[in-house]
Design a protein around this motif. Sequence first.
Motif, PDB file in Angstrom:
ATOM      1  N   VAL A  83       0.885  -1.060  -0.086  1.00 39.07           N
ATOM      2  CA  VAL A  83      -0.329   0.060  -0.085  1.00 39.07           C
ATOM      3  C   VAL A  83       0.692   1.106  -0.424  1.00 39.07           C
ATOM      4  O   VAL A  83       1.728   1.103   1.068  1.00 39.07           O
ATOM      5  CB  VAL A  83      -0.821  -0.359   0.846  1.00 39.07           C
ATOM      6  N   ARG A  84       0.584   1.734  -0.925  1.00 38.91           N
ATOM      7  CA  ARG A  84       1.171   3.355  -1.451  1.00 38.91           C
ATOM      8  C   ARG A  84       0.642   4.254  -1.018  1.00 38.91           C
ATOM      9  O   ARG A  84      -0.002   4.626  -1.756  1.00 38.91           O
ATOM     10  CB  ARG A  84       2.357   3.188  -2.163  1.00 38.91           C
ATOM     11  N   GLY A  85       0.532   5.542  -0.464  1.00 43.59           N
ATOM     12  CA  GLY A  85       0.016   6.846   0.093  1.00 43.59           C
ATOM     13  C   GLY A  85       0.055   7.984  -1.690  1.00 43.59           C
ATOM     14  O   GLY A  85      -0.545   8.748  -1.925  1.00 43.59           O
ATOM     15  N   GLY A  86       1.833   7.908  -1.549  1.00 42.58           N
ATOM     16  CA  GLY A  86       2.123   8.382  -3.139  1.00 42.58           C
ATOM     17  C   GLY A  86       2.894   9.971  -2.221  1.00 42.58           C
ATOM     18  O   GLY A  86       2.615  10.059  -0.780  1.00 42.58           O
ATOM     19  N   ALA A  87       2.915  10.779  -2.884  1.00 44.68           N
ATOM     20  CA  ALA A  87       3.368  12.331  -2.981  1.00 44.68           C
ATOM     21  C   ALA A  87       2.193  12.755  -2.038  1.00 44.68           C
ATOM     22  O   ALA A  87       0.983  12.741  -3.139  1.00 44.68           O
ATOM     23  CB  ALA A  87       3.637  12.940  -4.393  1.00 44.68           C
ATOM     24  N   GLY A  88       2.428  13.368  -1.056  1.00 40.46           N
ATOM     25  CA  GLY A  88       0.932  14.180  -0.701  1.00 40.46           C
ATOM     26  C   GLY A  88       0.856  13.895   0.708  1.00 40.46           C
ATOM     27  O   GLY A  88       1.763  13.628   1.300  1.00 40.46           O
ATOM     28  N   ASP A 109       5.927  14.058   1.553  1.00 36.80           N
ATOM     29  CA  ASP A 109       5.616  14.407   1.830  1.00 36.80           C
ATOM     30  C   ASP A 109       5.036  13.738   3.193  1.00 36.80           C
ATOM     31  O   ASP A 109       5.074  12.784   4.177  1.00 36.80           O
ATOM     32  CB  ASP A 109       4.148  14.932   1.495  1.00 36.80           C
ATOM     33  N   SER A 110       4.574  14.782   4.596  1.00 38.15           N
ATOM     34  CA  SER A 110       3.814  14.090   5.951  1.00 38.15           C
ATOM     35  C   SER A 110       3.035  13.931   6.150  1.00 38.15           C
ATOM     36  O   SER A 110       1.735  14.523   5.493  1.00 38.15           O
ATOM     37  CB  SER A 110       3.256  15.776   6.753  1.00 38.15           C
ATOM     38  N   ASP A 111       2.628  12.400   6.345  1.00 37.25           N
ATOM     39  CA  ASP A 111       1.753  11.587   6.324  1.00 37.25           C
ATOM     40  C   ASP A 111       1.228  11.520   7.990  1.00 37.25           C
ATOM     41  O   ASP A 111       2.067  10.582   8.569  1.00 37.25           O
ATOM     42  CB  ASP A 111       2.322  10.303   5.365  1.00 37.25           C
ATOM     43  N   TYR A 112       0.299  10.460   7.994  1.00 30.74           N
ATOM     44  CA  TYR A 112      -0.311   9.607   9.433  1.00 30.74           C
ATOM     45  C   TYR A 112      -0.315   8.252   8.558  1.00 30.74           C
ATOM     46  O   TYR A 112      -1.135   7.893   7.549  1.00 30.74           O
ATOM     47  CB  TYR A 112      -1.745  10.121   9.590  1.00 30.74           C
ATOM     48  N   VAL A 113       0.841   7.009   9.580  1.00 28.76           N
ATOM     49  CA  VAL A 113       0.293   6.052   9.331  1.00 28.76           C
ATOM     50  C   VAL A 113      -0.103   5.108  10.296  1.00 28.76           C
ATOM     51  O   VAL A 113       0.487   5.144  11.304  1.00 28.76           O
ATOM     52  CB  VAL A 113       1.594   4.990   8.177  1.00 28.76           C
ATOM     53  N   GLY A 127       9.892  13.375   4.095  1.00 26.42           N
ATOM     54  CA  GLY A 127       8.535  14.098   4.990  1.00 26.42           C
ATOM     55  C   GLY A 127       7.583  14.092   6.837  1.00 26.42           C
ATOM     56  O   GLY A 127       9.124  12.804   7.375  1.00 26.42           O
ATOM     57  N   PHE A 128       7.657  14.582   7.658  1.00 28.96           N
ATOM     58  CA  PHE A 128       7.467  14.596   9.169  1.00 28.96           C
ATOM     59  C   PHE A 128       5.773  13.517   8.934  1.00 28.96           C
ATOM     60  O   PHE A 128       5.057  14.413   8.621  1.00 28.96           O
ATOM     61  CB  PHE A 128       7.325  15.957   8.984  1.00 28.96           C
ATOM     62  N   ASP A 129       6.451  12.407   9.540  1.00 23.01           N
ATOM     63  CA  ASP A 129       5.781  11.110   9.573  1.00 23.01           C
ATOM     64  C   ASP A 129       5.003  10.769  11.148  1.00 23.01           C
ATOM     65  O   ASP A 129       5.813  10.986  11.878  1.00 23.01           O
ATOM     66  CB  ASP A 129       5.913  10.393   8.134  1.00 23.01           C
ATOM     67  N   PHE A 130       3.526  10.659  10.665  1.00 20.37           N
ATOM     68  CA  PHE A 130       3.045  10.296  12.079  1.00 20.37           C
ATOM     69  C   PHE A 130       2.684   8.686  12.392  1.00 20.37           C
ATOM     70  O   PHE A 130       1.893   8.666  11.123  1.00 20.37           O
ATOM     71  CB  PHE A 130       1.606  10.759  12.700  1.00 20.37           C
ATOM     72  N   CYS A 131       3.685   7.715  12.882  1.00 20.14           N
ATOM     73  CA  CYS A 131       3.214   6.976  11.859  1.00 20.14           C
ATOM     74  C   CYS A 131       3.566   5.456  13.555  1.00 20.14           C
ATOM     75  O   CYS A 131       3.391   5.650  14.888  1.00 20.14           O
ATOM     76  CB  CYS A 131       4.341   6.399  11.813  1.00 20.14           C
ATOM     77  N   CYS A 142       9.650   7.420  10.795  1.00 23.92           N
ATOM     78  CA  CYS A 142       8.682   8.403  11.531  1.00 23.92           C
ATOM     79  C   CYS A 142       8.477   9.086  12.288  1.00 23.92           C
ATOM     80  O   CYS A 142      10.128   8.392  13.324  1.00 23.92           O
ATOM     81  CB  CYS A 142       7.661   6.979  12.025  1.00 23.92           C
ATOM     82  N   GLU A 143       8.667  10.864  12.329  1.00 23.96           N
ATOM     83  CA  GLU A 143       9.024  10.588  13.323  1.00 23.96           C
ATOM     84  C   GLU A 143       7.812  11.545  14.252  1.00 23.96           C
ATOM     85  O   GLU A 143       7.782  12.101  15.573  1.00 23.96           O
ATOM     86  CB  GLU A 143       9.799  12.429  12.912  1.00 23.96           C
TER      87      GLU A 143
END
Length: 144
Positions: A83-88, A109-113, A127-131, A142-143
């Motif tokens: 599963v890929r979110g892609g850009a955005g 980009d910044s994602d929530y996973v 990006g700054f990701d919340f996982c 994940c930051e």
Amino acid sequence: MIRHTLRALCAATLVIAPLALTATPAHAATTCTVNGAAVTSTNVVGTAGADFITCGTVSAGDTVNGQGGADYIIVTGNVAGTVRGGAGRDYVQVGGPVAATGAVHGDADSDYVRAGANAGVVNGGLGFDFCRVASGNPPVNCEG
């Protein structure tokens, strides 16, 4: 002569028929809803803009890709594929376990996973990701 030929054909049929019955079933494609439209494919793809994608499971070898835009991807079952979110700025949630063969990527980009039990890979990407992972392998890149 004809009798011997018929016997040989009958014997060959008895050997070949069970082999045909035990053949490996065809690969089951992943079924999802992309922006309200049902899609069944081994490669489910969103658009360049924001998408809403829901899937029951993602089969091994299959891919769900939101592509560009702020995508909202929900998988209610297991992820054995990718599963890929892609850009955005994407929101990706997996309700079932991520199998050892499975991977969930937020991408650029910044994602929530968010995922359940993780035996595979959960990767926030650039990006700054919340996982968040319920158990198993910890997420990477994940930051938050």
